[in-house]
Design a protein around this motif. Sequence first.
Motif, PDB file in Angstrom:
ATOM      1  N   ALA A  22       0.829  -1.197   0.000  1.00 58.46           N
ATOM      2  CA  ALA A  22       0.000   0.000   0.000  1.00 58.46           C
ATOM      3  C   ALA A  22       0.870   1.256   0.000  1.00 58.46           C
ATOM      4  O   ALA A  22       2.021   1.236   0.433  1.00 58.46           O
ATOM      5  N   ARG A  33      -5.427   2.722   2.801  1.00 56.79           N
ATOM      6  CA  ARG A  33      -6.278   1.559   2.576  1.00 56.79           C
ATOM      7  C   ARG A  33      -7.736   1.986   2.498  1.00 56.79           C
ATOM      8  O   ARG A  33      -8.101   3.074   2.930  1.00 56.79           O
ATOM      9  N   LYS A  50      -8.190   7.300  -0.253  1.00 58.93           N
ATOM     10  CA  LYS A  50      -8.261   6.231   0.745  1.00 58.93           C
ATOM     11  C   LYS A  50      -7.941   6.795   2.125  1.00 58.93           C
ATOM     12  O   LYS A  50      -7.465   7.910   2.264  1.00 58.93           O
TER      13      LYS A  50
END
Length: 68
Positions: A22, A33, A50
């Motif tokens: 990520a 995330r 995100k």
Amino acid sequence: MKLLVLSLAVLLLVSHLRPGDAQRCWNLLGKCRHRCFKKESVYVYCTNGKMCCVKPKYQPKQKPSWLF
């Protein structure tokens, strides 16, 4: 010979990449995330929309509201 050296260099670089890693955020202490794990919380949002999931021990401490 140059082709061999070039291909070895490319393989070395590719081997250091982690698949599915990520994007990092919050001074490289958090990860971007869609959902955070149970022990993580959201402090800011990433540039890609995100959530930046950060462990509580890395988040800044909030001062009590009664202090000036």
